[in-house]
Design an enzyme around this catalytic site. Structure first.
Site, PDB file in Angstrom:
ATOM      1  N   SER A 119      49.378  42.561  16.248  1.00  0.00           N
ATOM      2  CA  SER A 119      49.972  41.203  15.867  1.00  0.00           C
ATOM      3  C   SER A 119      51.488  41.120  16.307  1.00  0.00           C
ATOM      4  CB  SER A 119      49.869  41.294  14.245  1.00  0.00           C
ATOM      5  OG  SER A 119      51.011  40.164  13.604  1.00  0.00           O
ATOM      6  N   TYR A 171      51.664  44.886   5.966  1.00  0.00           N
ATOM      7  CA  TYR A 171      51.053  44.212   7.016  1.00  0.00           C
ATOM      8  C   TYR A 171      51.539  44.583   8.582  1.00  0.00           C
ATOM      9  CZ  TYR A 171      48.632  40.934  10.445  1.00  0.00           C
ATOM     10  OH  TYR A 171      47.972  40.278  11.496  1.00  0.00           O
TER      11      TYR A 171
HETATM   12  N1  LIG Z   1      45.516  34.430  12.025  1.00  0.00           N
HETATM   13  C1  LIG Z   1      46.678  35.020  12.474  1.00  0.00           C
HETATM   14  O1  LIG Z   1      47.672  34.298  12.311  1.00  0.00           O
HETATM   15  C2  LIG Z   1      46.647  36.239  13.168  1.00  0.00           C
HETATM   16  C3  LIG Z   1      47.920  36.829  13.862  1.00  0.00           C
HETATM   17  C4  LIG Z   1      48.069  37.999  14.476  1.00  0.00           C
HETATM   18  C5  LIG Z   1      46.994  38.876  14.524  1.00  0.00           C
HETATM   19  N2  LIG Z   1      45.870  38.524  13.612  1.00  0.00           N
HETATM   20  C6  LIG Z   1      44.866  39.474  13.617  1.00  0.00           C
HETATM   21  O2  LIG Z   1      43.674  38.950  13.912  1.00  0.00           O
HETATM   22  C7  LIG Z   1      42.522  39.589  13.385  1.00  0.00           C
HETATM   23  C8  LIG Z   1      41.628  38.755  13.024  1.00  0.00           C
HETATM   24  O3  LIG Z   1      41.957  37.912  12.148  1.00  0.00           O
HETATM   25  P1  LIG Z   1      41.535  36.590  11.632  1.00  0.00           P
HETATM   26  O4  LIG Z   1      43.045  35.491  11.839  1.00  0.00           O
HETATM   27  O5  LIG Z   1      40.595  35.962  12.596  1.00  0.00           O
HETATM   28  O6  LIG Z   1      41.278  36.559  10.200  1.00  0.00           O
HETATM   29  P2  LIG Z   1      39.964  35.834   9.430  1.00  0.00           P
HETATM   30  O7  LIG Z   1      39.693  34.619   9.641  1.00  0.00           O
HETATM   31  O8  LIG Z   1      40.619  36.264   7.819  1.00  0.00           O
HETATM   32  O9  LIG Z   1      38.836  36.912   9.761  1.00  0.00           O
HETATM   33  C9  LIG Z   1      39.131  38.468   9.475  1.00  0.00           C
HETATM   34  C10 LIG Z   1      37.839  39.153   9.980  1.00  0.00           C
HETATM   35  O10 LIG Z   1      37.862  40.474   9.580  1.00  0.00           O
HETATM   36  C11 LIG Z   1      36.912  40.622   8.842  1.00  0.00           C
HETATM   37  N3  LIG Z   1      37.109  41.838   7.934  1.00  0.00           N
HETATM   38  C12 LIG Z   1      38.167  41.862   6.875  1.00  0.00           C
HETATM   39  N4  LIG Z   1      38.130  42.966   6.302  1.00  0.00           N
HETATM   40  C13 LIG Z   1      36.986  43.469   6.624  1.00  0.00           C
HETATM   41  C14 LIG Z   1      36.471  44.849   6.304  1.00  0.00           C
HETATM   42  N5  LIG Z   1      36.887  45.706   5.466  1.00  0.00           N
HETATM   43  N6  LIG Z   1      35.153  45.336   6.684  1.00  0.00           N
HETATM   44  C15 LIG Z   1      34.620  44.502   7.795  1.00  0.00           C
HETATM   45  N7  LIG Z   1      35.294  43.352   8.128  1.00  0.00           N
HETATM   46  C16 LIG Z   1      36.457  42.910   7.812  1.00  0.00           C
HETATM   47  C17 LIG Z   1      36.441  39.440   8.109  1.00  0.00           C
HETATM   48  O11 LIG Z   1      34.898  39.596   7.719  1.00  0.00           O
HETATM   49  P3  LIG Z   1      34.395  38.693   6.582  1.00  0.00           P
HETATM   50  O12 LIG Z   1      34.978  37.183   6.701  1.00  0.00           O
HETATM   51  O13 LIG Z   1      32.972  38.650   6.818  1.00  0.00           O
HETATM   52  O14 LIG Z   1      34.840  39.064   5.245  1.00  0.00           O
HETATM   53  C18 LIG Z   1      36.603  38.604   9.114  1.00  0.00           C
HETATM   54  O15 LIG Z   1      35.575  38.458  10.048  1.00  0.00           O
HETATM   55  C19 LIG Z   1      43.101  40.561  12.243  1.00  0.00           C
HETATM   56  O16 LIG Z   1      43.448  41.942  12.555  1.00  0.00           O
HETATM   57  C20 LIG Z   1      44.331  40.061  11.929  1.00  0.00           C
HETATM   58  O17 LIG Z   1      45.470  40.844  11.419  1.00  0.00           O
HETATM   59  C21 LIG Z   1      45.727  37.263  13.091  1.00  0.00           C
END
Ligand SMILES: NC(=O)c1ccc[n+]([C@@H]2O[C@H](COP(=O)([O-])OP(=O)(O)OC[C@H]3O[C@@H](n4cnc5c(N)ncnc54)[C@H](OP(=O)(O)O)[C@@H]3O)[C@@H](O)[C@H]2O)c1
Length: 248
Positions: free
Chosen positions: A146, A159
């Site tokens: 991130s 985080y």
């Molecule tokens: N969105 C942002 O602004 C942003 C910015 C920078 C970095 N990121 C990073 O990008 C990555 C993806 O985030 P996103 O934005 O796509 O978030 P999201 O829509 O909340 O998706 C998170 C994903 O991780 C899975 N997950 C969470 N905890 C888990 C666990 N214990 N075991 C297995 N699967 C798990 C969820 O599965 P389920 O839905 O099936 O529970 C979902 O598929 C993360 O690492 C996040 O920190 C996000």
């Protein structure tokens, strides 16, 4: 499965950024094992990606905080494909909480999902990655960190710390494995338009990076030659890392 088809494991593929990554990888011809917690969401994503004559798409639901589940991912993928060309450690959680209100459970949950699972799953996948690297000359690990892992953010102290750990871990992976042809990349996006960003919508519409932007960055890492490693990609919105007084 013929050995000339590349394969990938994508965690957090049931939605958000991971779903976009899985879509791009299938488009690039990778057979994919998608991982997440929700079986219903994974099934729906898989249904949207499977095409006649296209790459195989499989999914596995469970929690990455369980070490037994990490073993199951490796066993299933290995039984189907024998090797692994690309591991995308993308799953993560993010909860905002002020310094002074952190608790052991809160910290442990972030550490377990955001960094412990990344380290352990990569270790467990290493024999498969080595097998792909020896066959094709290279294999890859991509870790979704991130921008908060590059510059810590108020309200996201825990985080930010876990994502800085992902950046450091990815640098060490590169240092240790590049000589074997295993490339490591940390992806560091700013605010991305997924459910994780919902708290930022409270004050009205916010323009965000698209999950497809992140997936396209990963597509790029899969296309460059074996001689080219991309250790880190930072994706920012125009105003991120810019002080309010500097915005013209
Ligand atoms: N969105 C942002 O602004 C942003 C910015 C920078 C970095 N990121 C990073 O990008 C990555 C993806 O985030 P996103 O934005 O796509 O978030 P999201 O829509 O909340 O998706 C998170 C994903 O991780 C899975 N997950 C969470 N905890 C888990 C666990 N214990 N075991 C297995 N699967 C798990 C969820 O599965 P389920 O839905 O099936 O529970 C979902 O598929 C993360 O690492 C996040 O920190 C996000």
């Amino acid at each position: 499965m013929s050995s000339d088809v590349r394969s990938a494991v994508v965690t957090g593929a049931s939605g958000g950024i991971g779903r976009a990554i899985a879509r791009v990888l299938v488009d690039e011809g990778f057979a994919v094992t998608m991982v997440g917690r929700s079986a219903d969401k994974l099934r729906a994503v898989a249904d949207s990606l499977v095409e006649p004559g296209g790459p195989e798409v499989h999914w596995l639901s469970g929690s990455l905080s369980e070490e037994g589940f990490l073993d199951e991912i490796v066993e299933r993928h290995s039984a189907r494909f024998g090797s692994l060309d690309l591991l995308v450690n993308n799953a993560g959680i993010a909860e905002s909480r002020p310094v002074g209100e952190q608790t052991a459970d809160f910290v442990d949950e972030h550490l377990t999902t955001n960094i412990r699972a990344v380290i352990l799953l990569t270790d467990k996948c290493l024999p498969m990655l080595r097998s792909a690297a020896s066959r094709r000359g290279s294999a890859q690990v991509v870790n979704t960190a991130s921008n908060a892992g590059k510059r810590g953010e108020a309200g996201l102290a825990t985080y930010s710390a876990t994502k800085a750990a992902v950046v450091g871990y990815t640098e060490a992976l590169h240092d240790e494995l590049a000589g074997e042809g295993i490339k490591a990349t940390a992806i560091c996006p700013g605010l991305v338009d997924t459910p994780m960003a919902d708290p930022y919508r409270a004050g009205g519409a916010v323009e965000m990076i698209s999950p497809d932007d992140v997936a396209e960055a990963i597509r790029f890492t899969t296309r460059v030659s074996k001689a080219c490693v991309i250790p880190e990609i930072i994706l920012l919105r125009p105003t991120e890392w810019v002080a309010a007084s500097e915005i013209r």
